[in-house]
Design a protein around this motif. Structure first.
Motif, PDB file in Angstrom:
ATOM      1  N   LYS A  33       0.238  17.740  -7.216  1.00 43.66           N
ATOM      2  CA  LYS A  33      -0.074  19.128  -6.878  1.00 43.66           C
ATOM      3  C   LYS A  33      -1.493  19.469  -7.310  1.00 43.66           C
ATOM      4  O   LYS A  33      -1.898  19.199  -8.435  1.00 43.66           O
ATOM      5  CB  LYS A  33       0.928  20.065  -7.540  1.00 43.66           C
ATOM      6  N   GLY A  34      -2.263  20.032  -6.381  1.00 46.03           N
ATOM      7  CA  GLY A  34      -3.623  20.440  -6.684  1.00 46.03           C
ATOM      8  C   GLY A  34      -4.662  19.330  -6.626  1.00 46.03           C
ATOM      9  O   GLY A  34      -5.828  19.554  -6.929  1.00 46.03           O
ATOM     10  N   MET A  35      -4.246  18.122  -6.241  1.00 43.75           N
ATOM     11  CA  MET A  35      -5.180  16.988  -6.167  1.00 43.75           C
ATOM     12  C   MET A  35      -5.161  16.429  -4.743  1.00 43.75           C
ATOM     13  O   MET A  35      -4.169  16.576  -4.027  1.00 43.75           O
ATOM     14  CB  MET A  35      -4.760  15.879  -7.139  1.00 43.75           C
ATOM     15  N   PRO A  36      -6.241  15.762  -4.339  1.00 39.96           N
ATOM     16  CA  PRO A  36      -6.245  15.154  -2.995  1.00 39.96           C
ATOM     17  C   PRO A  36      -5.304  13.941  -2.948  1.00 39.96           C
ATOM     18  O   PRO A  36      -4.941  13.387  -3.984  1.00 39.96           O
ATOM     19  CB  PRO A  36      -7.703  14.714  -2.811  1.00 39.96           C
ATOM     20  N   GLU A  37      -4.933  13.552  -1.725  1.00 35.09           N
ATOM     21  CA  GLU A  37      -4.097  12.363  -1.553  1.00 35.09           C
ATOM     22  C   GLU A  37      -4.898  11.119  -1.940  1.00 35.09           C
ATOM     23  O   GLU A  37      -6.091  11.033  -1.682  1.00 35.09           O
ATOM     24  CB  GLU A  37      -3.641  12.230  -0.095  1.00 35.09           C
ATOM     25  N   ILE A  38      -4.213  10.170  -2.566  1.00 33.26           N
ATOM     26  CA  ILE A  38      -4.840   8.914  -2.985  1.00 33.26           C
ATOM     27  C   ILE A  38      -4.028   7.771  -2.386  1.00 33.26           C
ATOM     28  O   ILE A  38      -2.799   7.779  -2.454  1.00 33.26           O
ATOM     29  CB  ILE A  38      -4.867   8.800  -4.518  1.00 33.26           C
ATOM     30  N   VAL A  39      -4.723   6.798  -1.796  1.00 35.98           N
ATOM     31  CA  VAL A  39      -4.066   5.610  -1.267  1.00 35.98           C
ATOM     32  C   VAL A  39      -4.415   4.438  -2.172  1.00 35.98           C
ATOM     33  O   VAL A  39      -5.585   4.169  -2.440  1.00 35.98           O
ATOM     34  CB  VAL A  39      -4.512   5.314   0.184  1.00 35.98           C
ATOM     35  N   LEU A  40      -3.381   3.772  -2.683  1.00 29.02           N
ATOM     36  CA  LEU A  40      -3.557   2.587  -3.526  1.00 29.02           C
ATOM     37  C   LEU A  40      -3.032   1.365  -2.797  1.00 29.02           C
ATOM     38  O   LEU A  40      -1.992   1.421  -2.143  1.00 29.02           O
ATOM     39  CB  LEU A  40      -2.810   2.744  -4.850  1.00 29.02           C
ATOM     40  N   LYS A  41      -3.758   0.270  -2.942  1.00 29.75           N
ATOM     41  CA  LYS A  41      -3.383  -1.000  -2.317  1.00 29.75           C
ATOM     42  C   LYS A  41      -3.376  -2.081  -3.382  1.00 29.75           C
ATOM     43  O   LYS A  41      -4.244  -2.114  -4.250  1.00 29.75           O
ATOM     44  CB  LYS A  41      -4.405  -1.344  -1.223  1.00 29.75           C
ATOM     45  N   LYS A  42      -2.373  -2.949  -3.308  1.00 26.95           N
ATOM     46  CA  LYS A  42      -2.314  -4.075  -4.243  1.00 26.95           C
ATOM     47  C   LYS A  42      -3.442  -5.037  -3.882  1.00 26.95           C
ATOM     48  O   LYS A  42      -3.486  -5.574  -2.783  1.00 26.95           O
ATOM     49  CB  LYS A  42      -0.952  -4.764  -4.173  1.00 26.95           C
ATOM     50  N   LYS A  43      -4.366  -5.247  -4.820  1.00 26.87           N
ATOM     51  CA  LYS A  43      -5.536  -6.087  -4.573  1.00 26.87           C
ATOM     52  C   LYS A  43      -5.374  -7.488  -5.151  1.00 26.87           C
ATOM     53  O   LYS A  43      -5.941  -8.442  -4.651  1.00 26.87           O
ATOM     54  CB  LYS A  43      -6.795  -5.455  -5.196  1.00 26.87           C
ATOM     55  N   GLU A  44      -4.604  -7.586  -6.247  1.00 28.82           N
ATOM     56  CA  GLU A  44      -4.463  -8.864  -6.930  1.00 28.82           C
ATOM     57  C   GLU A  44      -3.127  -8.883  -7.671  1.00 28.82           C
ATOM     58  O   GLU A  44      -2.707  -7.870  -8.208  1.00 28.82           O
ATOM     59  CB  GLU A  44      -5.616  -9.031  -7.926  1.00 28.82           C
ATOM     60  N   ALA A  45      -2.475 -10.027  -7.680  1.00 26.28           N
ATOM     61  CA  ALA A  45      -1.225 -10.190  -8.425  1.00 26.28           C
ATOM     62  C   ALA A  45      -1.204 -11.605  -8.999  1.00 26.28           C
ATOM     63  O   ALA A  45      -1.230 -12.580  -8.256  1.00 26.28           O
ATOM     64  CB  ALA A  45      -0.026  -9.961  -7.522  1.00 26.28           C
ATOM     65  N   ILE A  46      -1.210 -11.685 -10.326  1.00 24.38           N
ATOM     66  CA  ILE A  46      -1.155 -12.976 -11.010  1.00 24.38           C
ATOM     67  C   ILE A  46       0.118 -12.967 -11.861  1.00 24.38           C
ATOM     68  O   ILE A  46       0.154 -12.360 -12.930  1.00 24.38           O
ATOM     69  CB  ILE A  46      -2.405 -13.196 -11.896  1.00 24.38           C
ATOM     70  N   LYS A  73       0.831  -1.206   0.000  1.00 22.92           N
ATOM     71  CA  LYS A  73       0.000   0.000   0.000  1.00 22.92           C
ATOM     72  C   LYS A  73       0.863   1.252   0.000  1.00 22.92           C
ATOM     73  O   LYS A  73       1.871   1.319   0.701  1.00 22.92           O
ATOM     74  CB  LYS A  73      -0.891  -0.022   1.246  1.00 22.92           C
ATOM     75  N   PHE A  74       0.464   2.243  -0.805  1.00 18.95           N
ATOM     76  CA  PHE A  74       1.173   3.519  -0.811  1.00 18.95           C
ATOM     77  C   PHE A  74       0.199   4.678  -1.002  1.00 18.95           C
ATOM     78  O   PHE A  74      -0.914   4.503  -1.477  1.00 18.95           O
ATOM     79  CB  PHE A  74       2.277   3.551  -1.875  1.00 18.95           C
ATOM     80  N   LEU A  75       0.665   5.847  -0.595  1.00 22.99           N
ATOM     81  CA  LEU A  75      -0.103   7.076  -0.700  1.00 22.99           C
ATOM     82  C   LEU A  75       0.661   8.023  -1.606  1.00 22.99           C
ATOM     83  O   LEU A  75       1.888   8.074  -1.547  1.00 22.99           O
ATOM     84  CB  LEU A  75      -0.235   7.670   0.705  1.00 22.99           C
ATOM     85  N   PHE A  76      -0.076   8.738  -2.436  1.00 21.07           N
ATOM     86  CA  PHE A  76       0.578   9.758  -3.250  1.00 21.07           C
ATOM     87  C   PHE A  76      -0.360  10.926  -3.454  1.00 21.07           C
ATOM     88  O   PHE A  76      -1.576  10.810  -3.287  1.00 21.07           O
ATOM     89  CB  PHE A  76       1.062   9.199  -4.593  1.00 21.07           C
TER      90      PHE A  76
END
Length: 131
Positions: free
Chosen positions: A51-64, A45-48
């Motif tokens: 500039k000018g946009m809200p923070e977004i948190v992405l999480k790895k949901k699937e890896a094949i 999981k990471f946050l990014f």
């Protein structure tokens, strides 16, 4: 809403490309220049923030391995996914396409379509330089 990046050819095997994209800290290397924040929160999981946009948190949901990695929104008000499809047309070469999918109302879709399209294109075009 579904947005697709251009297909990008990388001179590495599908497994090498998959391994690079599986490590969430590597996404910092792919980010656009206008990134204002990047933080690894967990091994998947990471946050990014741009500039000018809200923070977004992405999480790895699937890896094949070695063909698909799915990142999804981790919390927040928007539900979306970012999928990396990886194919290996020949040894030591892979082709990656990023697909962004999410359900948004018409107003929100209109506002984010341009920035998200540019964002996934930037991630894709930065891959050959980093992997």
């Amino acid at each position: 809403m579904k947005l697709e990046s251009p297909k990008i050819t990388i001179n590495k095997s599908a497994q090498d490309t998959f391994d690079f994209l599986s490590d969430v800290k590597n996404f910092e290397k792919l980010m656009p220049e206008n990134i204002s924040k990047f933080e690894v929160l967990d091994t998947d999981k990471f946050l990014f923030a741009l500039k000018g946009m809200p923070e977004i948190v992405l999480k790895k949901k699937e890896a094949i391995a070695p063909n698909k990695i799915v990142l999804g929104a981790a919390g927040g008000k928007l539900d979306f996914s970012l999928t990396a499809n990886i194919v290996e047309p020949k040894p030591e070469q892979s082709v990656v396409e990023l697909i962004f999918e999410g359900e948004f109302n018409a107003m929100m879709a209109m506002m984010i379509k341009g920035p998200i399209t540019k964002f996934i294109e930037t991630l894709a075009t930065n891959m050959p330089k980093q992997i």
